[in-house]
Design an enzyme around this catalytic site. Structure first.
Site, PDB file in Angstrom:
ATOM      1  N   ASP A 423       2.246  -2.272   2.906  1.00 14.75           N
ATOM      2  CA  ASP A 423       2.040  -1.717   1.573  1.00 14.75           C
ATOM      3  C   ASP A 423       3.430  -1.435   0.991  1.00 14.75           C
ATOM      4  O   ASP A 423       4.140  -0.528   1.452  1.00 14.75           O
ATOM      5  CB  ASP A 423       1.216  -0.425   1.702  1.00 14.75           C
ATOM      6  CG  ASP A 423       0.871   0.191   0.355  1.00 14.75           C
ATOM      7  OD1 ASP A 423       1.571  -0.100  -0.628  1.00 14.75           O
ATOM      8  OD2 ASP A 423      -0.093   0.981   0.311  1.00 14.75           O
ATOM      9  N   HIS A 424       3.788  -2.208  -0.025  1.00 15.93           N
ATOM     10  CA  HIS A 424       5.156  -2.128  -0.536  1.00 15.93           C
ATOM     11  C   HIS A 424       5.419  -0.821  -1.284  1.00 15.93           C
ATOM     12  O   HIS A 424       6.556  -0.489  -1.592  1.00 15.93           O
ATOM     13  CB  HIS A 424       5.447  -3.338  -1.429  1.00 15.93           C
ATOM     14  CG  HIS A 424       6.873  -3.802  -1.363  1.00 15.93           C
ATOM     15  ND1 HIS A 424       7.921  -2.967  -1.022  1.00 15.93           N
ATOM     16  CD2 HIS A 424       7.429  -5.015  -1.584  1.00 15.93           C
ATOM     17  CE1 HIS A 424       9.054  -3.644  -1.055  1.00 15.93           C
ATOM     18  NE2 HIS A 424       8.788  -4.886  -1.384  1.00 15.93           N
ATOM     19  N   ARG A 425       4.357  -0.050  -1.568  1.00 14.98           N
ATOM     20  CA  ARG A 425       4.583   1.263  -2.193  1.00 14.98           C
ATOM     21  C   ARG A 425       5.190   2.221  -1.183  1.00 14.98           C
ATOM     22  O   ARG A 425       5.856   3.184  -1.525  1.00 14.98           O
ATOM     23  CB  ARG A 425       3.257   1.852  -2.693  1.00 14.98           C
ATOM     24  CG  ARG A 425       2.616   1.071  -3.818  1.00 14.98           C
ATOM     25  CD  ARG A 425       1.227   1.579  -4.092  1.00 14.98           C
ATOM     26  NE  ARG A 425       0.353   1.465  -2.922  1.00 14.98           N
ATOM     27  CZ  ARG A 425      -0.911   1.854  -2.892  1.00 14.98           C
ATOM     28  NH1 ARG A 425      -1.467   2.393  -3.965  1.00 14.98           N
ATOM     29  NH2 ARG A 425      -1.639   1.711  -1.800  1.00 14.98           N
TER      30      ARG A 425
END
Ligand code: CAO
Length: 451
Positions: A423-425
């Site tokens: 999850d790039h967040r």
């Protein structure tokens, strides 16, 4: 002759007391096995409770607003003679049973019923082995629903049929719950205003985007066809996979691990333990190595909760298991406290239970990180979808002998492809590359696990 049978709330996972928010049947109704009876709601999720068997509803023992738990009697049905006399294992519908009459829940896992444990004359059913159908492979019940619209599964189903995005509907029910009337009102208003926005997809809190409606094609025009209902697991996991794919900005980092030595060790261990009948596959080693990597990179052992990152100090590892009814993700608890043999044994037990449809909801909850291994089947790489609210998942493909340059010559080495979706967040690309490289290093030299 016919018998009165009590239908009770089955195993509903970690929920002690849940509120009844909807009655879906009435006295006098003829119901079928797997038909949804009531909708219940905890502070995290709502779910529909299906019937363990069919019959005519004689009495309803709960009302909206009641609190129920596993074992609470929902209603009494008069079962037909054959149904009452049938072995309980038959009375409890298998997960592959025909599509339920009521809409399948999409917002939460639903435990199919345990066989009814009721006083005589329902003692036939009471003697049945506890049998719970697999539930959502993706643990929706644990997803913080704070940002998601609040609505019962049947309202969600209704909204889906109309193509309404519930994130755009204002709820008028208790705790702002969206009711079927709210959905109707929304559609009416949208039609009156020229259908500006209701159909399509808009992410909660985002700018939104519009997509074309699903193509409606009369396939029979082009050749012979056959329609086959999706299994309950497929419907539930499909909705979860869709949400996770749309809501999480996925990136996949690909790495290869040199497992030449580890494979030799695995084969040696299996040869030594032939008598025990327990086979250690690469997955057991992977779980061990993943735990070590999670300890080194704690942000991978975490979940997003609004503006907070919840870091976990426990290591429960899920693994995707392919079953005849679809994908489920059993969870191995406290994997950090278990050795490779114990992990292999627990995994093979859980995988067998998954294939037989005997996993309970609690066996699929609480995961920190998931592994999806297709290594036994094939493939060189793939993009696994993150199992929200986890923040990363490891996809494993088939190992293959490859020529690897050692600085002087090519050497034949057994290489294992590792595909880490994150999850790039929460996780930066560099951190993901470090995690995957570290994992590959551990697999290449398993002694490093003890460091
Ligand atoms: N490379 C090469 N061979 C591999 C391998 C790999 N990465 N992983 C496993 N194998 C071999 C095993 O050693 C075993 O070989 P032998 O029979 O010769 O001993 C064979 O493949 C079968 O292994 P397995 O699949 O029975 O065991 P497993 O521990 O690897 O996996 C389980 C168990 C339950 C995860 C698996 O059966 C399964 O269901 N996999 C599918 C998961 C899935 O569907 N994922 C996709 C989800 S969508 O993101």
């Amino acid at each position: 002759m016919s018998a009165i049978v009590e239908i009770k709330v089955p195993d509903i996972g970690d929920f002690d007391q849940v509120d009844v928010i909807e009655l879906l049947v009435a006295v006098g109704d003829t119901i079928t096995a797997e038909q949804s009876l009531i909708t219940v709601e905890s502070d995290k999720a709502s779910m529909e409770i299906p019937a363990s068997q069919g019959g005519v509803v004689k009495a309803i023992k709960v009302k909206v607003g009641d609190k129920v738990a596993e074992g609470s009697v929902i209603l009494e049905v008069e079962a037909a003679e054959e149904a009452a006399a049938a072995p309980a294992a038959e009375a409890a519908p298998a997960p592959t049973a025909a599509a339920p009459a009521a809409p399948a829940p999409v917002s939460a896992p639903v435990a199919a019923p345990t066989p009814v444990a009721a006083p005589a004359p329902a003692s036939v059913a009471a003697s049945a082995p506890a049998r719970v159908s697999p539930t959502a492979s993706y643990a929706e019940a644990e997803v913080p629903l704070r940002n998601l619209p609040h609505a019962s599964p049947s309202v969600r189903h209704f909204a889906r049929e109309l193509g309404v995005n519930l994130a755009q509907v204002t709820g008028s029910g208790p705790k702002n719950r969206i009711t079927a009337d709210d959905v109707r009102a929304y559609v009416k208003q949208a039609l009156a205003t020229g259908g500006a926005s209701p159909v399509g997809s808009t992410l909660p809190g985002g700018e939104g985007f519009s997509v074309l409606g699903w193509p409606k094609v009369d396939f029979a025009k082009f050749g012979e066809i056959e329609a086959k209902p999706l299994s309950r697991i497929k419907k539930i996991s499909g909705a979860n996979l869709h949400r996770n794919w749309v809501m999480i900005p996925h990136v996949t980092n690909n790495e290869v691990a040199d497992i030449t030595e580890l494979e030799a060790l695995r084969q040696q261990l299996n040869a030594e333990n032939k008598k025990s009948g327990l086979k250690v596959t690469m997955l057991a080693f992977l779980i061990k190595a993943v735990v070590a990597a999670l300890k080194k990179f704690p942000e991978f052992n975490a979940s997003l909760d609004g503006d907070n990152l919840v870091l976990k100090h426990y290591y429960h590892i899920g693994f995707a298991a392919d079953t005849p009814n679809g994908l489920v993700v059993p969870v191995i608890r406290d994997a950090d406290k278990k050795g490779v043999f114990e992990l292999a044994s627990e995994m093979s037990e859980l995988a067998a239970q998954a294939r037989e449809g005997k996993l309970s909801p609690s066996q699929m909850q609480g995961g920190c990180f998931s592994i999806s291994s297709l290594g036994g089947i094939g493939g060189t790489d793939f993009t696994p979808i993150i199992n929200a609210p986890e923040v990363a998942i490891l996809g494993v493909s088939r190992s293959a002998m490859q020529p690897v340059w050692d600085g002087k010559a090519f050497q034949p080495r057994l290489m294992l492809p590792l595909s880490l979706s994150y999850d790039h967040r929460v996780i930066d690309g560099a951190a993901a590359a470090r995690f995957n490289a570290y994992l590959a290093g551990l697999l290449a030299d398993f002694r490093r696990i003890i460091l």
